[in-house]
Write a protein that holds these residues in place. Structure first.
Motif, short mmCIF file in Angstrom:
data_model
loop_
_atom_site.label_atom_id
_atom_site.label_comp_id
_atom_site.label_asym_id
_atom_site.label_seq_id
_atom_site.Cartn_x
_atom_site.Cartn_y
_atom_site.Cartn_z
N SER A 132 -3.16 -2.84 4.24
CA SER A 132 -2.30 -3.39 3.19
C SER A 132 -1.01 -2.59 3.04
CB SER A 132 -3.03 -3.39 1.86
OG SER A 132 -3.23 -2.06 1.42
N GLY A 133 -0.94 -1.41 3.64
CA GLY A 133 0.22 -0.55 3.44
C GLY A 133 0.01 0.43 2.31
N PHE A 134 -1.12 0.30 1.62
CA PHE A 134 -1.47 1.21 0.54
C PHE A 134 -2.75 1.95 0.90
CE2 PHE A 134 0.92 -2.28 -1.47
CZ PHE A 134 2.00 -1.54 -1.91
N PRO A 135 -2.97 3.13 0.30
CA PRO A 135 -4.13 3.94 0.65
C PRO A 135 -5.46 3.32 0.23
CG PRO A 135 -2.99 4.89 -1.20
CD PRO A 135 -2.15 3.75 -0.72
N ARG A 136 -6.52 3.80 0.85
CA ARG A 136 -7.87 3.41 0.43
C ARG A 136 -8.05 3.79 -1.03
NH1 ARG A 136 -11.03 2.43 5.03
NH2 ARG A 136 -10.29 3.47 6.88
N GLY A 137 -8.82 3.01 -1.74
CA GLY A 137 -9.05 3.29 -3.15
C GLY A 137 -8.17 2.46 -4.06
N VAL A 138 -7.17 1.81 -3.47
CA VAL A 138 -6.33 0.90 -4.26
C VAL A 138 -6.94 -0.48 -4.04
CG1 VAL A 138 -4.04 -0.08 -4.56
CG2 VAL A 138 -4.30 2.34 -3.97
N GLY A 139 -7.55 -1.01 -5.07
CA GLY A 139 -8.28 -2.26 -4.96
C GLY A 139 -7.41 -3.48 -4.75
N ALA A 140 -8.06 -4.59 -4.46
CA ALA A 140 -7.36 -5.85 -4.20
C ALA A 140 -6.52 -6.31 -5.39
CB ALA A 140 -8.36 -6.93 -3.79
N LEU A 182 -2.47 6.10 -5.85
CA LEU A 182 -1.10 5.96 -5.32
C LEU A 182 -0.33 7.26 -5.49
CD1 LEU A 182 -0.28 2.40 -6.67
CD2 LEU A 182 -0.59 3.03 -4.26
N GLN A 183 -0.45 7.88 -6.66
CA GLN A 183 0.25 9.14 -6.90
C GLN A 183 -0.24 10.22 -5.92
OE1 GLN A 183 2.88 9.94 -8.88
NE2 GLN A 183 2.80 11.98 -8.03
N LEU A 205 1.01 -5.25 -6.81
CA LEU A 205 2.13 -4.57 -6.16
C LEU A 205 2.90 -5.52 -5.27
CD1 LEU A 205 0.29 -1.24 -5.32
CD2 LEU A 205 2.27 -1.47 -6.84
N ASN A 206 2.18 -6.31 -4.49
CA ASN A 206 2.84 -7.27 -3.60
C ASN A 206 3.65 -8.28 -4.39
OD1 ASN A 206 1.89 -6.12 -1.22
ND2 ASN A 206 0.05 -7.34 -1.20
N ALA A 207 3.10 -8.76 -5.50
CA ALA A 207 3.80 -9.74 -6.33
C ALA A 207 5.08 -9.14 -6.92
CB ALA A 207 2.89 -10.24 -7.44
N ALA A 208 5.08 -7.84 -7.15
CA ALA A 208 6.25 -7.15 -7.69
C ALA A 208 7.23 -6.75 -6.59
CB ALA A 208 5.81 -5.92 -8.47
N GLY A 209 6.89 -7.07 -5.33
CA GLY A 209 7.81 -6.79 -4.23
C GLY A 209 7.54 -5.51 -3.47
N TYR A 210 6.45 -4.82 -3.81
CA TYR A 210 6.11 -3.58 -3.12
C TYR A 210 5.07 -3.88 -2.04
CZ TYR A 210 8.20 -1.52 -7.29
OH TYR A 210 9.05 -1.19 -8.31
N THR A 211 5.42 -3.60 -0.80
CA THR A 211 4.49 -3.87 0.31
C THR A 211 4.08 -2.62 1.05
OG1 THR A 211 6.37 -4.30 1.79
CG2 THR A 211 5.39 -6.20 0.64
N GLU A 212 4.72 -1.49 0.75
CA GLU A 212 4.41 -0.23 1.42
C GLU A 212 4.41 0.91 0.40
OE1 GLU A 212 7.19 0.58 4.49
OE2 GLU A 212 6.91 -1.35 5.47
N LEU A 213 3.60 1.90 0.67
CA LEU A 213 3.50 3.06 -0.21
C LEU A 213 4.85 3.73 -0.42
CD1 LEU A 213 1.70 5.07 -1.76
CD2 LEU A 213 1.45 6.33 0.38
N LEU A 214 5.64 3.88 0.63
CA LEU A 214 6.91 4.59 0.53
C LEU A 214 7.89 3.94 -0.44
CD1 LEU A 214 7.51 5.55 4.28
CD2 LEU A 214 6.50 6.94 2.46
N GLU A 225 2.02 12.15 -3.14
CA GLU A 225 2.13 13.61 -3.16
C GLU A 225 1.78 14.21 -1.80
OE1 GLU A 225 -0.20 14.94 -6.49
OE2 GLU A 225 1.32 14.25 -7.93
N GLU A 226 0.84 13.59 -1.09
CA GLU A 226 0.49 14.07 0.26
C GLU A 226 1.70 13.97 1.20
OE1 GLU A 226 -2.91 11.85 1.54
OE2 GLU A 226 -4.17 12.66 -0.06
N LEU A 227 2.63 13.09 0.88
CA LEU A 227 3.84 12.90 1.69
C LEU A 227 5.05 13.62 1.12
CD1 LEU A 227 3.43 9.06 2.29
CD2 LEU A 227 2.89 10.90 3.89
N GLY A 228 4.82 14.40 0.05
CA GLY A 228 5.92 15.11 -0.60
C GLY A 228 6.76 14.21 -1.48
#
Length: 63
Positions: free
Chosen positions: A4-12, A51-52, A18-27, A56-59
């Motif tokens: 999905s472009g988001f980490p495990r643990g972020v449910g459907a 998500l946080q 997030l997708n409906a709000a226009g966010y398709t990737e973690l970055l 944070e793992e990516l700085g």
């Protein structure tokens, strides 16, 4: 990370919100206000926390 472009643990429901709000990737969430994400229908505390942590793992972080 999940396909999905988001980490495990972020449910459907949170992913759909997030997708409906226009966010398709973690970055894309870098610098986005956590309070804004909390307002999305389907975004719970567990998903927001995951998500946080992933950012944070990516700085990066939510604001």
């Amino acid at each position: 990370m999940a396909d999905s472009g988001f980490p495990r643990g972020v449910g459907a429901p949170a992913t759909r919100a997030l997708n409906a709000a226009g966010y398709t990737e973690l970055l894309q969430l870098d610098g986005v206000a956590a309070a804004e994400l909390q307002k999305l229908h389907g975004m719970g505390p567990k998903a927001l926390s995951r998500l946080q942590e992933a950012l944070e793992e990516l700085g990066l972080s939510l604001s």
